[in-house]
Design a protein around this motif. Sequence first.
Motif, mmCIF file in Angstrom:
data_model
loop_
_atom_site.group_PDB
_atom_site.id
_atom_site.type_symbol
_atom_site.label_atom_id
_atom_site.label_comp_id
_atom_site.label_asym_id
_atom_site.label_seq_id
_atom_site.Cartn_x
_atom_site.Cartn_y
_atom_site.Cartn_z
ATOM 1 N N THR A 69 0.604 -1.268 -0.004
ATOM 2 C CA THR A 69 0.133 -0.152 -0.032
ATOM 3 C C THR A 69 0.823 1.212 -0.060
ATOM 4 N N LEU A 70 2.301 1.147 -0.126
ATOM 5 C CA LEU A 70 3.004 2.295 0.040
ATOM 6 C C LEU A 70 3.901 2.274 -1.161
ATOM 7 N N ASP A 188 0.945 8.726 0.477
ATOM 8 C CA ASP A 188 0.398 7.697 0.243
ATOM 9 C C ASP A 188 -0.790 7.117 1.298
ATOM 10 N N ALA A 189 -0.964 7.932 2.282
ATOM 11 C CA ALA A 189 -2.221 7.686 3.252
ATOM 12 C C ALA A 189 -2.605 9.024 3.810
ATOM 13 N N GLN A 190 -2.040 9.436 4.763
ATOM 14 C CA GLN A 190 -2.553 10.711 5.609
ATOM 15 C C GLN A 190 -2.372 12.085 5.423
ATOM 16 N N ASN A 191 -1.439 12.436 4.548
ATOM 17 C CA ASN A 191 -1.183 13.752 3.955
ATOM 18 C C ASN A 191 -1.128 14.690 5.018
ATOM 19 N N THR A 192 -0.529 14.149 6.134
ATOM 20 C CA THR A 192 -0.463 15.190 7.206
ATOM 21 C C THR A 192 1.320 15.758 7.370
ATOM 22 N N CYS A 219 0.947 15.956 13.902
ATOM 23 C CA CYS A 219 0.570 14.780 14.150
ATOM 24 C C CYS A 219 -0.878 14.701 14.566
ATOM 25 N N VAL A 220 -1.719 13.887 13.844
ATOM 26 C CA VAL A 220 -3.385 14.048 14.073
ATOM 27 C C VAL A 220 -3.463 12.686 14.791
ATOM 28 N N LEU A 294 -6.403 3.734 9.646
ATOM 29 C CA LEU A 294 -7.647 4.403 10.461
ATOM 30 C C LEU A 294 -7.361 5.896 10.772
ATOM 31 N N CYS A 295 -8.502 6.342 11.435
ATOM 32 C CA CYS A 295 -8.086 7.534 12.067
ATOM 33 C C CYS A 295 -7.868 7.515 13.585
#
Length: 315
Positions: A69-70, A188-192, A219-220, A294-295
């Motif tokens: 997934t990356l 790839d995932a969070q865009n943070t 960080c979220v 996940l969140c």
Amino acid sequence: MSDYPTPDAPSLTIPVPRGPLPSTPDRGAGPPVTLEVDGEAVTVPAGSTLLDACSKRGVDTPTLCYLETLSPVNVCRVCVVELEGSRTLVPACSRPAAEGMVVSTDSERVRLSRRMVLEFLSSSNDVETAPELQEYMERYGADPERYGSRNGQAATQAQPTKIDNELYVRDYSKCILCYKCVEACGVDAQNTFAIAVAGRGFESHIATEFDVPLPDSACVYCGNCIGVCPTGALMFKSEHDLRNAGEWDESQQETTDTICPYCGVGCTLTLHTQDNRIVKATSPLDQEVTSGNLCIKGRFGWQFVGGGKSGSSGS
């Protein structure tokens, strides 16, 4: 001498800007290709990698920095294979398969390279909580003692465990710089983009922006970096606390898939339970809604089930 002031050198605490990453063509963009893997012809869709071809051939290729997934970043080098006509070994995780290639996945040259990489990693890092890496070490007969390993204690990256929140801890003495957490926090995932690689050479390390404490960073607390970490450098605080108390026992744990109760997206949660209490929550990589991500609520919001507070073991 010049009258102009000498500019300050770049700070080693500032994360390195993201550079160009390897990329492979889209799968299916062309006719299938046939290549030889360990003496057997294998046909894969166009755009497939050598790792895809090895997998179709039934070869269990070791990987540490790779995850389906990356984006591939080619940093661990344990997946290298021997390609006929190539001067060097090539990373199977990102090298596109091409018509007529002849690949050897278990030659003495390949085994020596993998063994040395594993020895380098395990001699300078604590791999106690990296079962996959330990399995590879056993498979290739890696002996980290040859490079000064002392009972598995980190030699070059040892630093105090960072516990600055109630959700997860960071123990970078276990970090092998696989960059998975960086990718998961990025595009790839969070865009943070809360974490990146800072420093150069032996000073390279995973850091928040400007090396600030985690609660002061961007960080979220989605925990997607924990989900991809292969060594336990990033770990649920619940797991960390149980390990410190000598109570963590994966052999006694069960997993149960359920749907996250917090919203209507429908993310699949895999609840890990021990002694009839939830100890952590993950999500399957092949789950079409989340792809393993996940969140903060899905990853950490299960403490109410056992009546514990955030960061507790749920008891």
